[in-house]
Design a protein around this motif. Structure first.
Motif: not given
Length: 377
Positions: A330-348, A372-377
């Motif tokens: 698991i990679d944990v990415l800390m955010m500065e502000h409270a998260i309201i929602d997330i939406v994946p960005l897909c081509e299809s 970015d979900l494609l780049s390493d790291g």
């Protein structure tokens, strides 16, 4: 023609700034002509600057590459490629949910007073072309529009589901009552509808998630259901793209994976943010924050399955975070502000397409972050 005299206050200020040594008599004798008329003035909005205040929902059109953000003050911000940025307003009613009519230049907004509006965004000045007040005496809790469908599913806080034709803006006679959805063996109210989605492998099956933990796969033709029961309050649901399994996130910080063919017991029940070295007993005894949103994605480059989810960390760590899980890592990415929602960005736009998400948009209380979900790291 009018003349304005005695501009002493204004000119004194100018003299103070510019170091002028005009005498009092010279100032008082200065006058100029005014040619402006009332029709020369028109109040208009010329710019909308900064991040939307009090955001509360987000939507994405994968074909047109548009993001829409709704706020608690009734405004809607639409962002796209360079030069695409417009602001809409809806009578200061909070926006509950936004849904794009994908690739058709349409946007549906649902307000806190249960007003459903259809916006046409193809022209330079987007306008409301159809609008209705939901009249079922129930508050709308969640809505869902399948790709290329003319019917939007509307779930309510009473646990019922209705169908609205987006061409006529009339409610269909077909509905799913909560007591039919939960079955004869259970008489307890399941809570509000918090999730609706089609099965990726069978469009005649609708997945309904209820607040109190029950998930129902409803057959639209046979009006029958397969039920997946859990005791913890449900936060969100996400299909695997093949349509044979789905994941549920819960208020206790746990994730469940169900397969459609085995509704008796989940295939996995785990706390993803628990310290894996401490063992299952320690994880069960720990207290974790709710996982408010989960998405189940695929990654072609390494043939991995990704779980994106928000929250789930220990109660003593209040900082908001986005988690990206591949296998047991698991990679944990800390955010500065409270998260309201997330939406994946897909081509299809197809839910049964394994097209991987190239990024994820994280809507925060005071920020919008795209990862970015494609780049390493």
């Amino acid at each position: 023609m009018k003349k304005i005299k005695n501009m002493k206050g204004v000119l004194d200020g100018l003299r103070g700034l510019g170091g002028s040594s005009q005498s009092k008599s010279e100032t008082e004798s200065f006058d100029f002509e005014e040619n402006l008329k009332s029709e020369d003035f028109k109040i208009a909005k010329i710019v909308c600057h900064g991040f939307p205040n009090a955001p509360c929902c987000i939507a994405f059109d994968p074909i047109q590459k548009l993001l829409a953000i709704g706020t608690k003050h009734g405004s809607i911000r639409i962002l796209g490629q360079s030069g695409v940025d417009c602001n809409l307003s809806l009578d200061k009613e909070a926006i509950k949910q936004l849904i794009f009519i994908i690739n058709e230049g349409g946007l549906i907004s649902i307000a806190s007073n249960n007003t459903i509006s259809l916006w046409t965004i193809r022209q330079k000045e987007p306008t409301i072309t159809m609008q209705m007040q939901f009249t079922k005496r129930e508050d709308i809790s969640h809505a869902y529009l399948p790709f290329q469908s003319k019917f939007i599913y509307i779930g309510t806080n009473q646990g019922n589901v209705y169908l609205l034709n987006i061409e006529s803006f009339k409610v269909s006679g077909y509905d799913i009552k909560w007591n039919k959805a939960i079955g004869m063996r259970d008489s307890n109210h399941p809570g509000a509808v918090i999730h609706l989605s089609e099965c990726p492998s069978d469009q005649s099956k609708l997945l309904i998630g209820f607040r109190k933990g029950l998930t129902v796969l409803w057959d639209l033709h046979k009006r029958d259901a397969v039920r997946f029961r859990h005791t913890e309050d449900l936060c969100s649901v996400a299909w695997h793209w093949e349509g044979r399994a789905f994941a549920c996130s819960h208020i206790d910080g746990s994730l469940l994976k169900w397969t459609v063919k085995t509704p008796q017991k989940p295939t996995e029940h785990f706390f993803p943010r628990a310290d894996l070295t401490e063992g299952d007993s320690a994880a069960a005894a720990a207290s974790f924050r709710p996982i408010s949103r989960v998405s189940w994605l695929s990654r072609k480059q390494d043939k991995a399955e990704l779980l994106l989810f928000t929250g789930g960390g220990p109660q003593e760590l209040p900082q908001p975070c986005l988690n990206i899980q591949a296998g047991r890592h698991i990679d944990v990415l800390m955010m500065e502000h409270a998260i309201i929602d997330i939406v994946p960005l897909c081509e299809s736009p197809f839910v049964n397409d394994s097209s991987e998400a190239y990024a994820v948009a994280v809507l925060q209380q005071n920020d919008l972050t795209v990862i970015d979900l494609l780049s390493d790291g």
